[in-house]
Design a protein around this motif. Structure first.
Motif, mmCIF file in Angstrom:
data_model
loop_
_atom_site.group_PDB
_atom_site.id
_atom_site.type_symbol
_atom_site.label_atom_id
_atom_site.label_comp_id
_atom_site.label_asym_id
_atom_site.label_seq_id
_atom_site.Cartn_x
_atom_site.Cartn_y
_atom_site.Cartn_z
ATOM 1 N N PRO A 129 -39.579 53.697 -31.187
ATOM 2 C CA PRO A 129 -40.214 53.924 -32.486
ATOM 3 C C PRO A 129 -39.253 54.257 -33.616
ATOM 4 C CG PRO A 129 -41.504 54.958 -30.758
ATOM 5 C CD PRO A 129 -40.237 54.484 -30.119
ATOM 6 N N GLN A 130 -38.298 55.139 -33.371
ATOM 7 C CA GLN A 130 -37.382 55.528 -34.450
ATOM 8 C C GLN A 130 -36.500 54.366 -34.873
ATOM 9 O OE1 GLN A 130 -35.814 58.794 -32.159
ATOM 10 N NE2 GLN A 130 -36.755 60.318 -33.506
ATOM 11 N N THR A 131 -36.003 53.615 -33.886
ATOM 12 C CA THR A 131 -35.171 52.452 -34.194
ATOM 13 C C THR A 131 -35.980 51.390 -34.931
ATOM 14 O OG1 THR A 131 -33.790 52.847 -32.247
ATOM 15 C CG2 THR A 131 -33.717 50.642 -33.209
ATOM 16 N N ASP A 132 -37.208 51.140 -34.448
ATOM 17 C CA ASP A 132 -38.062 50.142 -35.095
ATOM 18 C C ASP A 132 -38.348 50.525 -36.537
ATOM 19 O OD1 ASP A 132 -38.135 48.693 -32.763
ATOM 20 O OD2 ASP A 132 -40.058 49.519 -32.096
ATOM 21 N N HIS A 133 -38.589 51.819 -36.785
ATOM 22 C CA HIS A 133 -38.861 52.279 -38.145
ATOM 23 C C HIS A 133 -37.640 52.051 -39.040
ATOM 24 C CE1 HIS A 133 -39.272 55.184 -41.474
ATOM 25 N NE2 HIS A 133 -40.569 54.936 -41.345
ATOM 26 N N LEU A 134 -36.469 52.407 -38.547
ATOM 27 C CA LEU A 134 -35.248 52.240 -39.340
ATOM 28 C C LEU A 134 -34.984 50.767 -39.643
ATOM 29 C CD1 LEU A 134 -32.879 54.820 -37.602
ATOM 30 C CD2 LEU A 134 -33.828 54.978 -39.923
ATOM 31 N N ARG A 135 -35.210 49.910 -38.662
ATOM 32 C CA ARG A 135 -34.974 48.474 -38.866
ATOM 33 C C ARG A 135 -35.930 47.899 -39.907
ATOM 34 N NH1 ARG A 135 -32.684 45.378 -34.517
ATOM 35 N NH2 ARG A 135 -34.458 43.970 -34.573
ATOM 36 N N THR A 136 -37.197 48.276 -39.808
ATOM 37 C CA THR A 136 -38.169 47.757 -40.769
ATOM 38 C C THR A 136 -37.924 48.307 -42.164
ATOM 39 O OG1 THR A 136 -39.892 47.314 -39.134
ATOM 40 C CG2 THR A 136 -40.623 47.722 -41.386
ATOM 41 N N MET A 137 -37.609 49.603 -42.268
ATOM 42 C CA MET A 137 -37.361 50.174 -43.589
ATOM 43 C C MET A 137 -36.094 49.604 -44.209
ATOM 44 S SD MET A 137 -40.033 51.710 -44.126
ATOM 45 C CE MET A 137 -39.485 52.071 -45.800
ATOM 46 N N GLY A 138 -35.113 49.270 -43.382
ATOM 47 C CA GLY A 138 -33.927 48.604 -43.907
ATOM 48 C C GLY A 138 -34.277 47.252 -44.504
ATOM 49 N N LEU A 139 -35.197 46.554 -43.855
ATOM 50 C CA LEU A 139 -35.654 45.259 -44.358
ATOM 51 C C LEU A 139 -36.404 45.436 -45.678
ATOM 52 C CD1 LEU A 139 -35.560 42.311 -43.328
ATOM 53 C CD2 LEU A 139 -37.813 42.693 -42.314
ATOM 54 N N VAL A 140 -37.228 46.474 -45.774
ATOM 55 C CA VAL A 140 -37.961 46.754 -47.019
ATOM 56 C C VAL A 140 -36.989 47.056 -48.148
ATOM 57 C CG1 VAL A 140 -39.616 48.272 -48.144
ATOM 58 C CG2 VAL A 140 -39.990 47.576 -45.789
ATOM 59 N N GLU A 141 -35.955 47.834 -47.865
ATOM 60 C CA GLU A 141 -34.972 48.167 -48.892
ATOM 61 C C GLU A 141 -34.259 46.917 -49.400
ATOM 62 O OE1 GLU A 141 -32.491 51.018 -46.995
ATOM 63 O OE2 GLU A 141 -33.976 52.642 -47.125
ATOM 64 N N GLU A 142 -33.935 45.997 -48.487
ATOM 65 C CA GLU A 142 -33.301 44.744 -48.898
ATOM 66 C C GLU A 142 -34.258 43.908 -49.741
ATOM 67 O OE1 GLU A 142 -32.129 43.112 -45.123
ATOM 68 O OE2 GLU A 142 -30.079 43.859 -45.358
ATOM 69 N N ALA A 143 -35.539 43.895 -49.355
ATOM 70 C CA ALA A 143 -36.531 43.146 -50.134
ATOM 71 C C ALA A 143 -36.694 43.747 -51.526
ATOM 72 C CB ALA A 143 -37.870 43.132 -49.398
ATOM 73 N N ALA A 144 -36.691 45.080 -51.619
ATOM 74 C CA ALA A 144 -36.815 45.744 -52.918
ATOM 75 C C ALA A 144 -35.615 45.439 -53.800
ATOM 76 C CB ALA A 144 -36.966 47.253 -52.723
ATOM 77 N N ALA A 145 -34.420 45.460 -53.217
ATOM 78 C CA ALA A 145 -33.217 45.139 -53.981
ATOM 79 C C ALA A 145 -33.272 43.697 -54.473
ATOM 80 C CB ALA A 145 -31.978 45.366 -53.123
ATOM 81 N N PHE A 146 -33.750 42.803 -53.613
ATOM 82 C CA PHE A 146 -33.906 41.404 -54.008
ATOM 83 C C PHE A 146 -34.867 41.287 -55.176
ATOM 84 C CE2 PHE A 146 -36.286 37.463 -53.882
ATOM 85 C CZ PHE A 146 -35.288 36.492 -53.759
ATOM 86 N N ALA A 147 -36.011 41.975 -55.073
ATOM 87 C CA ALA A 147 -37.017 41.913 -56.138
ATOM 88 C C ALA A 147 -36.440 42.383 -57.465
ATOM 89 C CB ALA A 147 -38.237 42.743 -55.754
ATOM 90 N N CYS A 148 -35.683 43.475 -57.425
ATOM 91 C CA CYS A 148 -35.113 44.010 -58.666
ATOM 92 C C CYS A 148 -34.044 43.090 -59.244
ATOM 93 C CB CYS A 148 -34.535 45.404 -58.418
ATOM 94 S SG CYS A 148 -35.797 46.666 -58.110
ATOM 95 N N ASP A 149 -33.456 42.255 -58.403
ATOM 96 C CA ASP A 149 -32.457 41.295 -58.890
ATOM 97 C C ASP A 149 -33.089 40.089 -59.565
ATOM 98 O OD1 ASP A 149 -30.236 42.741 -58.124
ATOM 99 O OD2 ASP A 149 -30.007 41.721 -56.192
ATOM 100 N N VAL A 150 -34.306 39.705 -59.128
ATOM 101 C CA VAL A 150 -34.855 38.429 -59.601
ATOM 102 C C VAL A 150 -36.089 38.545 -60.483
ATOM 103 C CG1 VAL A 150 -33.934 37.217 -57.588
ATOM 104 C CG2 VAL A 150 -36.290 38.066 -57.530
#
Length: 228
Positions: A143-164
């Motif tokens: 669970p902890q690893t899965d949460h970190l992996r998914t939240m890392g993906l969300v952070e990358e998506a948010a950074a992408f959104a703010c770029d475009v």
């Protein structure tokens, strides 16, 4: 494979060749009203109703003219956008192959690839006003690893959104129980005028998924913060 149970519930008759976990998943699918509704209405996944319900609450698609669908597979969210805003330009991207969707441009590519932002905005003929992400990282059972992996993906998506995104645009992403972490929420609030969490009715009650909805992108002026 299955038979009717009490109250019309379908129960899996045999587990031959399937694990107990697969049996439970199959039984849940057979009895899921959203799965049946998706098949009847031509959506590729029950996830389509999550976007429909989020849109009903937050009016995400009302003014959408250019839309990016991150992690588009299997395509249910882009189908919703196409049906509700047929004049909108829609582009999707995923590591997995995705069957064509009429009116949607699809790239098989990692959205973090340096080429991705340019390809997507070029396909839209301009910056998007809505970036959608129903992505979740592949789980490993911890669970902890899965949460970190998914939240890392969300952070990358948010950074992408703010770029475009163009000013005034919106970003929607799947997060896990508890919502986006405090650092991500702070970053979104710095870049958007409104940030909220929601769990649409189509999200299964036993699922840990929630969605973060960020609206009113402030534009590149927010990037001028020297402390960033």
């Amino acid at each position: 494979m299955s038979r009717g149970g009490s109250g019309g519930r379908v129960r899996v008759r045999t587990s031959r060749g399937r694990t107990p976990q697969s049996n439970r998943w199959l039984e849940r699918q057979l009895n899921d009203p959203y799965v049946r509704k998706a098949k009847a209405e031509g959506y590729r996944s029950r996830a389509a109703y999550k976007l429909l319900e989020l849109d009903e609450r937050f009016a995400l698609l009302k003014r959408a003219r250019r839309v990016v669908d991150l992690g588009i597979a299997p395509g249910g969210w882009s189908q919703v956008v196409r049906r509700l805003t047929p004049a909108a330009a829609i582009v999707g991207i995923d590591l997995l192959p995705v069957d064509p969707i009429d009116g949607v441009t699809i790239f098989q590519l990692d959205f973090t690839d340096p080429r991705a932002a340019g390809l997507l905005t070029d396909a839209l003929d301009g910056p998007p006003d809505l970036v959608l992400s129903d992505m979740a990282a592949n789980t490993v059972g911890h669970p902890q690893t899965d949460h970190l992996r998914t939240m890392g993906l969300v952070e990358e998506a948010a950074a992408f959104a703010c770029d475009v995104l163009q000013p005034g645009g919106a970003f929607v992403a799947k997060v896990l129980a508890g919502g986006a972490d405090s650092d991500l929420v702070a970053e979104l609030k710095r870049n958007f005028t409104a940030v909220k969490h929601a769990k649409p009715p189509a999200s299964r009650k036993d699922s840990s998924e929630w969605y973060v909805i960020a609206q009113g992108f402030k534009g590149r002026a927010a990037d001028a913060d020297p402390n960033r």
